[in-house]
Design a protein around this motif. Structure first.
Motif, mmCIF file in Angstrom:
data_model
loop_
_atom_site.group_PDB
_atom_site.id
_atom_site.type_symbol
_atom_site.label_atom_id
_atom_site.label_comp_id
_atom_site.label_asym_id
_atom_site.label_seq_id
_atom_site.Cartn_x
_atom_site.Cartn_y
_atom_site.Cartn_z
ATOM 1 N N GLU A 74 86.506 29.589 -7.738
ATOM 2 C CA GLU A 74 87.807 29.204 -8.285
ATOM 3 C C GLU A 74 87.692 28.860 -9.763
ATOM 4 N N ARG A 75 86.641 28.123 -10.116
ATOM 5 C CA ARG A 75 86.471 27.754 -11.530
ATOM 6 C C ARG A 75 86.149 28.978 -12.372
ATOM 7 N N LEU A 76 85.293 29.858 -11.879
ATOM 8 C CA LEU A 76 84.932 31.051 -12.641
ATOM 9 C C LEU A 76 86.147 31.930 -12.902
ATOM 10 N N GLN A 77 87.023 32.045 -11.924
ATOM 11 C CA GLN A 77 88.204 32.901 -12.074
ATOM 12 C C GLN A 77 89.198 32.348 -13.076
ATOM 13 N N GLN A 78 89.058 31.075 -13.422
ATOM 14 C CA GLN A 78 89.914 30.494 -14.465
ATOM 15 C C GLN A 78 89.470 30.937 -15.860
ATOM 16 N N GLY A 79 88.224 31.451 -15.973
ATOM 17 C CA GLY A 79 87.726 31.946 -17.256
ATOM 18 C C GLY A 79 87.032 30.877 -18.077
ATOM 19 N N GLY A 80 86.339 31.327 -19.116
ATOM 20 C CA GLY A 80 85.718 30.415 -20.058
ATOM 21 C C GLY A 80 84.283 30.046 -19.759
ATOM 22 N N ILE A 81 83.711 30.548 -18.654
ATOM 23 C CA ILE A 81 82.306 30.274 -18.318
ATOM 24 C C ILE A 81 81.449 31.427 -18.834
ATOM 25 N N ASP A 82 80.368 31.094 -19.519
ATOM 26 C CA ASP A 82 79.511 32.117 -20.123
ATOM 27 C C ASP A 82 78.276 32.451 -19.296
ATOM 28 N N ILE A 83 77.839 31.533 -18.437
ATOM 29 C CA ILE A 83 76.655 31.751 -17.617
ATOM 30 C C ILE A 83 76.757 30.818 -16.408
ATOM 31 N N ALA A 84 76.195 31.261 -15.267
ATOM 32 C CA ALA A 84 76.261 30.448 -14.055
ATOM 33 C C ALA A 84 74.858 30.213 -13.504
ATOM 34 N N LEU A 85 74.617 28.980 -13.071
ATOM 35 C CA LEU A 85 73.384 28.610 -12.381
ATOM 36 C C LEU A 85 73.781 28.320 -10.940
ATOM 37 N N ILE A 86 73.314 29.147 -10.001
ATOM 38 C CA ILE A 86 73.841 29.119 -8.635
ATOM 39 C C ILE A 86 72.725 28.862 -7.630
ATOM 40 N N ASP A 87 72.925 27.830 -6.805
ATOM 41 C CA ASP A 87 72.024 27.572 -5.683
ATOM 42 C C ASP A 87 72.369 28.555 -4.566
ATOM 43 N N LEU A 88 71.373 29.065 -3.900
ATOM 44 C CA LEU A 88 71.630 30.048 -2.844
ATOM 45 C C LEU A 88 72.093 29.398 -1.549
ATOM 46 N N ASP A 89 71.712 28.146 -1.310
ATOM 47 C CA ASP A 89 72.070 27.460 -0.061
ATOM 48 C C ASP A 89 73.171 26.445 -0.324
ATOM 49 N N MET A 90 74.420 26.848 -0.003
ATOM 50 C CA MET A 90 75.569 25.959 -0.197
ATOM 51 C C MET A 90 76.512 26.121 0.984
ATOM 52 N N PRO A 91 77.290 25.074 1.307
ATOM 53 C CA PRO A 91 78.266 25.173 2.401
ATOM 54 C C PRO A 91 79.488 25.997 1.994
ATOM 55 N N ARG A 92 80.257 26.375 2.995
ATOM 56 C CA ARG A 92 81.510 27.133 2.869
ATOM 57 C C ARG A 92 81.284 28.542 2.318
ATOM 58 N N MET A 93 80.728 28.658 1.117
ATOM 59 C CA MET A 93 80.367 29.965 0.566
ATOM 60 C C MET A 93 78.998 29.826 -0.083
ATOM 61 N N ASP A 94 77.996 30.505 0.459
ATOM 62 C CA ASP A 94 76.657 30.357 -0.099
ATOM 63 C C ASP A 94 76.502 31.173 -1.381
ATOM 64 N N GLY A 95 75.332 31.058 -1.993
ATOM 65 C CA GLY A 95 75.117 31.725 -3.268
ATOM 66 C C GLY A 95 75.158 33.242 -3.174
ATOM 67 N N PHE A 96 74.722 33.803 -2.046
ATOM 68 C CA PHE A 96 74.737 35.252 -1.891
ATOM 69 C C PHE A 96 76.171 35.788 -1.917
ATOM 70 N N GLU A 97 77.037 35.163 -1.127
ATOM 71 C CA GLU A 97 78.432 35.608 -1.109
ATOM 72 C C GLU A 97 79.089 35.380 -2.456
ATOM 73 N N LEU A 98 78.763 34.264 -3.085
ATOM 74 C CA LEU A 98 79.337 33.989 -4.407
ATOM 75 C C LEU A 98 78.937 35.070 -5.406
ATOM 76 N N ILE A 99 77.667 35.450 -5.425
ATOM 77 C CA ILE A 99 77.222 36.525 -6.330
ATOM 78 C C ILE A 99 77.986 37.813 -6.035
ATOM 79 N N GLU A 100 78.114 38.126 -4.753
ATOM 80 C CA GLU A 100 78.817 39.351 -4.365
ATOM 81 C C GLU A 100 80.264 39.327 -4.840
ATOM 82 N N ARG A 101 80.934 38.196 -4.651
ATOM 83 C CA ARG A 101 82.333 38.080 -5.074
ATOM 84 C C ARG A 101 82.458 38.185 -6.586
ATOM 85 N N ILE A 102 81.506 37.623 -7.292
ATOM 86 C CA ILE A 102 81.517 37.706 -8.762
ATOM 87 C C ILE A 102 81.389 39.153 -9.213
ATOM 88 N N ARG A 103 80.470 39.889 -8.606
ATOM 89 C CA ARG A 103 80.245 41.270 -9.015
ATOM 90 C C ARG A 103 81.397 42.186 -8.614
#
Length: 219
Positions: free
Chosen positions: A51-80
């Protein structure tokens, strides 16, 4: 570049999003990564991060792979999948021995990775390096986009020129030849002959333009 003796790793002005469900790590990230030119934002899981990334203005992301609700793998996929985010540099955080997860993250589009426990100073240098590379790639993409726009414009002008010239050139040639045959005045006949020859020359140029357009590879 880092100035010796400086407390901070030198970033160009940028904003990083740290996505991790560990509140202590998020707090440490805000403390250890922030510099006068690097602003740090945090998200507690993949849903908030996206949600925050889709608002714009972020230049780089540091993402943990193990997270609740949406893990890092799904987040990377959604970003790409997102046209606005697909080039965002992503550094993933994982366990020291978790190379299978690292391979999977790279296959899904991660840019780089770091292992826990984090060395915040080294992480800052790595983030600066990844960010500089991403900015250089963005500059190259921008130049290629500009070149493509110029090429597309030239193609449109060439196509329009061919379409608009065909009829008038044929009319000029036909009219000049007809009047030349009917005229009994040598000077007029000579002038009309030159007009007809010029029309033929332009017709050849017109044909060459068409051949150039045909041979030009499609973008």
């Amino acid at each position: 570049m880092t100035i010796l003796g400086s407390h901070f790793v030198d970033f160009d002005t940028a904003r990083i999003l740290v996505a991790d469900d560990d509140p202590i790590l998020r707090e440490f990230a805000a403390v250890h990564l922030a510099t006068p030119t690097l602003e740090v934002e945090v998200a507690e899981d993949g849903v908030f991060a996206l949600e925050r990334l889709q608002q714009g203005g972020i230049d780089i992301a540091l993402i943990d792979l193990d997270m609740p609700r949406m893990d890092g793998f799904e987040l990377i996929e959604r970003i790409r999948w997102d046209d606005q985010l697909k080039h965002l540099p992503i550094v993933v955080v994982t366990g020291r021995e978790d190379m299978v997860a690292v391979d999977k993250a790279f296959a899904m589009g991660a840019t780089s990775f770091v292992v826990k426990p984090l060395n915040w100073r080294l992480l800052s240098h790595q983030l600066a390096y990844v960010l500089r590379n991403a900015q250089a790639e963005s500059s190259v993409r921008s130049r290629l986009h500009d070149l493509q726009r110029v090429s597309d414009l030239k193609d449109r002008v060439l196509r329009l020129s061919r379409q608009k010239l065909t009829g008038p050139l044929n009319d000029i040639l036909d009219s000049a030849q007809t009047i030349e045959h009917l005229s009994t005045i040598p000077e007029i006949s000579a002038s009309l002959r030159r007009i007809a020859e010029a029309s033929v020359a332009l017709t050849r140029v017109h044909a060459d333009m068409g051949e150039a357009e045909r041979l030009t590879p499609a973008p």
